[in-house]
Design a protein around this motif. Structure first.
Motif: not given
Lengths: 328, 209
Positions: A28, A30, A32, A106
């Motif tokens: 993991l 960002g 998005t 992000t």
């Protein structure tokens, strides 16, 4: 969304070790794209290994004059870094042409390279898709494929790679650095993403458990002009129909260096070697640029509804190269 | 400009391979610290709304496409619908509820009222948080796709209307109040008072607990 475990990696070695122990685990960054795909049911990892706080968030000068971009550098920080804006403007422009301000704050450099296609069938678990569920078929070939590939596709998959960043990196001859169970290695970004062939489930050559740690750029030589240009359905916050990253050097009216890469046309950033071969040493004129584009796009095999991409790519190529030549 | 991403806080997040489905996290929201156990699947948006009763951030598309869920994470705007709450452990979070100073509205909130920059209002909290982030980003020298090539790297970027439109493209408004939103953000551009009550304008993620 299915339940999953979560662990925060304390180091790159730790992240890689945990990944090796837990098949199906995902890193993991960002998140998005990954979190969205988990909501859609496309991804259902048993474990997330959070690498977002690893110390891979720096942009460093290399001894040879190049640049090392940590995998956790956020898209907005990458685009804003003076070393990138001043020496590799095509990279900054490409990043800024993608997504939204919120997403760029992000999304990470490594994650951007690993984002999945936005093909509608891939993202819809009620539909067949050879990329998501190998062997189930490709409805896009006869269905909604206006946004999909015209180059390098196969009977099994016509998806496009959606990253803008990757297109600029391809034109810049960047290298992706990976750390995995078998150690470290570097892969040219031009061969990092795959063509679909009969294994469209594999987007890249990354091996199970490997983590992207950095992207390295070679030195930007003096006299290079570069530009990213993107055509899309709306003027902001949209994926490319076609994009082109161009790097050009002209001396005495002749092309001394040319690197071209296309986005939106294929399953990977499409480095345009045939076009470059036409450009090298030729006079820097619009006629040359059109011949170069035609040489590359001769290989295009458009689907029913995306033939417009070929003409669009030709126009973008001539336009952006003419702009760069005018600056030279 | 601050590009650091240092670890912050973190009491209960496991560092060994976790098979559990929940973890304890510390969330610092609008100046208040909360310690709570969250399902790993919970997004920050859901935790804010369902657990902390902070319903300002809205769930529009839930896929990062509409911006209604926009909050500030360590001073920078983000889509809270795409952030897992467990991964925000120790982060400094600001929602629209944290912008006013008591009964005194934030200048951006005043501007949205003065310009009538909304109809139904559903997207407004996200618009305002996003605008706050956008104004700070421009002041901190972050370029946008429409920033001129010859702009000096790192220098503050002037927020022209084109810049506002480009930088706010991650926030959709189905009522189509865009012209008024651009005006409202324009009213506040360059104003010094773009901090917020819970966060006196300090930036960066470096203040780990």
């Amino acid at each position: 969304m299915k339940p999953f475990g979560y662990v925060r990696a304390g180091s790159v070695a730790h992240a890689v070790q945990v990944a090796a122990e837990r098949p199906g685990a995902r890193f993991l960054g960002g998140g998005t794209n990954l979190v969205d795909l988990m909501k859609l049911g496309v991804e259902s990892p048993p474990l997330l290994i959070d690498v977002s706080r690893l110390p891979l968030d720096r942009i460093e000068e290399l001894p040879d004059g190049g640049l090392r971009i940590g995998a956790m550098v956020r898209n907005s920080d990458l685009a804003a870094a003076p070393a990138v804006r001043d020496r590799y403007p095509v990279l900054s422009q490409a990043v800024l042409s993608g997504a939204s301000g919120q997403l760029r704050n992000t999304a990470t450099t490594g994650g951007n390279l690993l984002q999945r296609t936005r093909c509608l069938y891939f993202q819809d678990v009620t539909k067949p898709c050879n990329k998501r569920a190998p062997g189930t078929g490709c409805p896009a070939r006869e269905g909604a494929h206006r946004d999909l590939a015209v180059l390098g596709h196969s009977e099994h998959c016509v998806a496009t790679q959606p990253s803008d960043l990757a297109v600029a990196l391809a034109a810049l001859d960047a290298t992706v650095h990976l750390h995995g169970p078998d150690g470290e290695r570097g892969v040219p970004v031009t061969t990092f993403h795959r063509l679909p062939g009969d294994r469209p489930d594999r987007d890249t050559v990354i091996r199970t458990g490997e983590l992207i740690t950095a992207v390295e750029l070679p030195p930007a030589l003096p006299g290079l002009h570069m530009r990213y240009r993107k055509a899309r359905d709306r003027s902001s916050f949209a994926f490319a129909l076609v994009s082109v990253a161009a790097v050009l050097a002209v001396r005495d009216g002749a092309v001394r260096h040319a690197a071209l890469a296309y986005g939106g046309l294929a399953h990977r950033p499409w480095r345009a070697r045939a076009a470059e071969a036409v450009l090298h040493g030729a006079s820097a004129t619009e006629d040359t640029f059109a011949r170069a584009a035609d040489a590359e796009l001769a290989a295009a095999r458009p689907l029913r509804d995306n033939g417009f991409k070929v003409a669009l790519a030709r126009g973008l190529t001539v336009g952006v190269l003419a702009d760069l030549a005018a600056r030279a | 400009m601050d590009s650091s991403n240092r670890p912050a806080g973190g009491a209960g997040v496991p560092r060994s391979a976790a098979t559990g489905e929940r973890s304890e996290v510390i969330l610092r929201v609008n100046g208040t610290t909360y310690t709570l156990a969250v399902d790993h699947r919970a997004t920050l948006l859901d935790v804010l709304r369902e657990r902390l009763d902070l319903t300002g951030a809205k769930k529009g598309c839930d896929h990062g496409q509409c911006g209604a869920c926009t909050v500030l994470v360590d001073g920078r705007r983000a889509n809270s619908c795409l952030l897992l709450a467990v991964a925000q452990d120790g982060r400094r979070l600001t929602t629209v509820e944290g912008l006013a100073d008591g009964l005194r509205l934030h200048p951006l909130q005043e501007a949205f009222l003065a310009r009538d920059a909304l109809q139904c209002g559903y997207c407004t909290p996200g618009q305002i948080c996003s605008a706050l982030g956008a104004i700070r980003e421009a002041a901190d020298g972050f370029p946008s796709y429409v920033t001129p090539d010859d702009a000096r790297s790192g220098a503050p970027v002037e927020l022209t209307d084109d810049e506002i439109r480009e930088r706010m493209s991650g926030n959709l408004c189905r009522c189509g109040a865009y012209p008024r939103i651009v005006e409202a953000v324009g009213d506040v551009r360059g104003a010094a008072a773009t901090g917020d009550a819970a966060d006196t304008g300090s930036r960066g993620a470096g203040e780990a607990s």
